[in-house]
Write a protein that holds these residues in place. Sequence first.
Motif, PDB file in Angstrom:
ATOM      1  N   ARG A  42       0.834  -1.197   0.000  1.00  0.00           N
ATOM      2  CA  ARG A  42       0.000   0.000   0.000  1.00  0.00           C
ATOM      3  C   ARG A  42       0.873   1.253   0.000  1.00  0.00           C
ATOM      4  NH1 ARG A  42      -3.383  -2.208   5.150  1.00  0.00           N
ATOM      5  NH2 ARG A  42      -4.720  -3.728   4.090  1.00  0.00           N
ATOM      6  N   ARG A  44       1.056   4.987   0.887  1.00  0.00           N
ATOM      7  CA  ARG A  44       0.341   5.922   1.749  1.00  0.00           C
ATOM      8  C   ARG A  44       1.228   7.136   2.046  1.00  0.00           C
ATOM      9  NH1 ARG A  44      -3.164   2.945   0.393  1.00  0.00           N
ATOM     10  NH2 ARG A  44      -4.723   1.874   1.668  1.00  0.00           N
ATOM     11  N   GLN A 101       4.826   5.793   5.091  1.00  0.00           N
ATOM     12  CA  GLN A 101       4.034   4.894   5.935  1.00  0.00           C
ATOM     13  C   GLN A 101       4.378   3.439   5.672  1.00  0.00           C
ATOM     14  OE1 GLN A 101      -0.162   5.779   6.398  1.00  0.00           O
ATOM     15  NE2 GLN A 101      -0.683   3.614   6.307  1.00  0.00           N
TER      16      GLN A 101
END
Length: 389
Positions: A42, A44, A101
């Motif tokens: 992911r 982020r 992140q």
Amino acid sequence: MKTQVVIIGGGPSGLLLSQLLDKNGIDSIVLERRTKAHVLGRIRAGILEVGLVNLLREAGVADRLDREAFLHEGTILSFEDMQFGISFKEHTDTPVTVYGQTEVTRDLYAARAAAGGKIEFTTENVTLHDARSDAPYVTYTVDGEDRRIDCDFIAGCDGFHGVSRTSIPEDVRREYEKIYPFGWLGILSETPPVSDELIYACSSRGFALCSMRNAHLSRYYIQCDLDDQVENWSDDAFWSELKRRIPREAADRLLTGPSIEKSIAPLRSFVCEPMQWGRLFLCGDAAHIVPPTGAKGLNTAASDVHYLHRALTAYYRSGDETGLAGYSEKALARVWKAERFSWWMTSLLHRFPDQTPFDLKMQQAEIEFLRSNREAQSVLAQNYVGLPY
């Protein structure tokens, strides 16, 4: 199985809570519905408030962050070709930290593995039971096998689409939501950042943001229609549009290159009250979402983790239930302030489809007031670096 705290969600907030609890001798099991590779894939945000950085140090997972992260002592705002800086150092003597992140999550996974932490991946049919009792438990399925964990408490860190929030009865919870009529098209590119500080740009063509991950990895965003598609944007089209929205001086020195990730994110503000029900406690996106303007998403989750891990530690050390009883009220008090700041930044910098000429003049006047007023800049700086816990 039995543990003291079941943590639903293996993202950064769930992992950080597990790590902090472990540092205080409290056992936990983390349940994650995706694979570890998926979670680490992911893309982020990467702006960390000082409160989150201190939590990572407290958890013993900040060594790589301290070596590799960048400190930002200010930011740049622009309106068309007019731009001005706001110094965090001058107004707060506190920087923000640029560290992705994904890297925070990677460090937390490494720490949990080193400590022998229990994490179950690819869990399905997660169901919370008896959260209002003194003996809650969680059932779930892994590889077709039904499992059960008995516990003292449940921490819901499983995001907006998780099961934790919806396990609170509808007649108990109240939800507040604002859907914004646009999204952010973002790309990641292996190019040097256009500026040493982030550029938040307001233009007649819409919002743009110039950000970075490190000296050779940049993250850029432009406001787009909600129904837009990534396939509609070639790299060349993105770079051309970005240059039209940022100040000419920045556009002239922008170095472009192939994107290594491209995606569109919708924007919403969302809060669920309360953030606890019996022995179930919500953290992060399970309870609240902010638009990315102002970089409050992960940072607001971190403040939840701060309040919850301290409350649980006090309970297990001395039987003090004060922190647990007051968790929702305390967490929400800070959440709503972060929601206000993110809403304000979003309203300040974006073009809305129903804006009148008067609205546009007010937006321009607000930016000009911010440019020329030291006290207004101080308020922005205080909120951006992070309000105290």
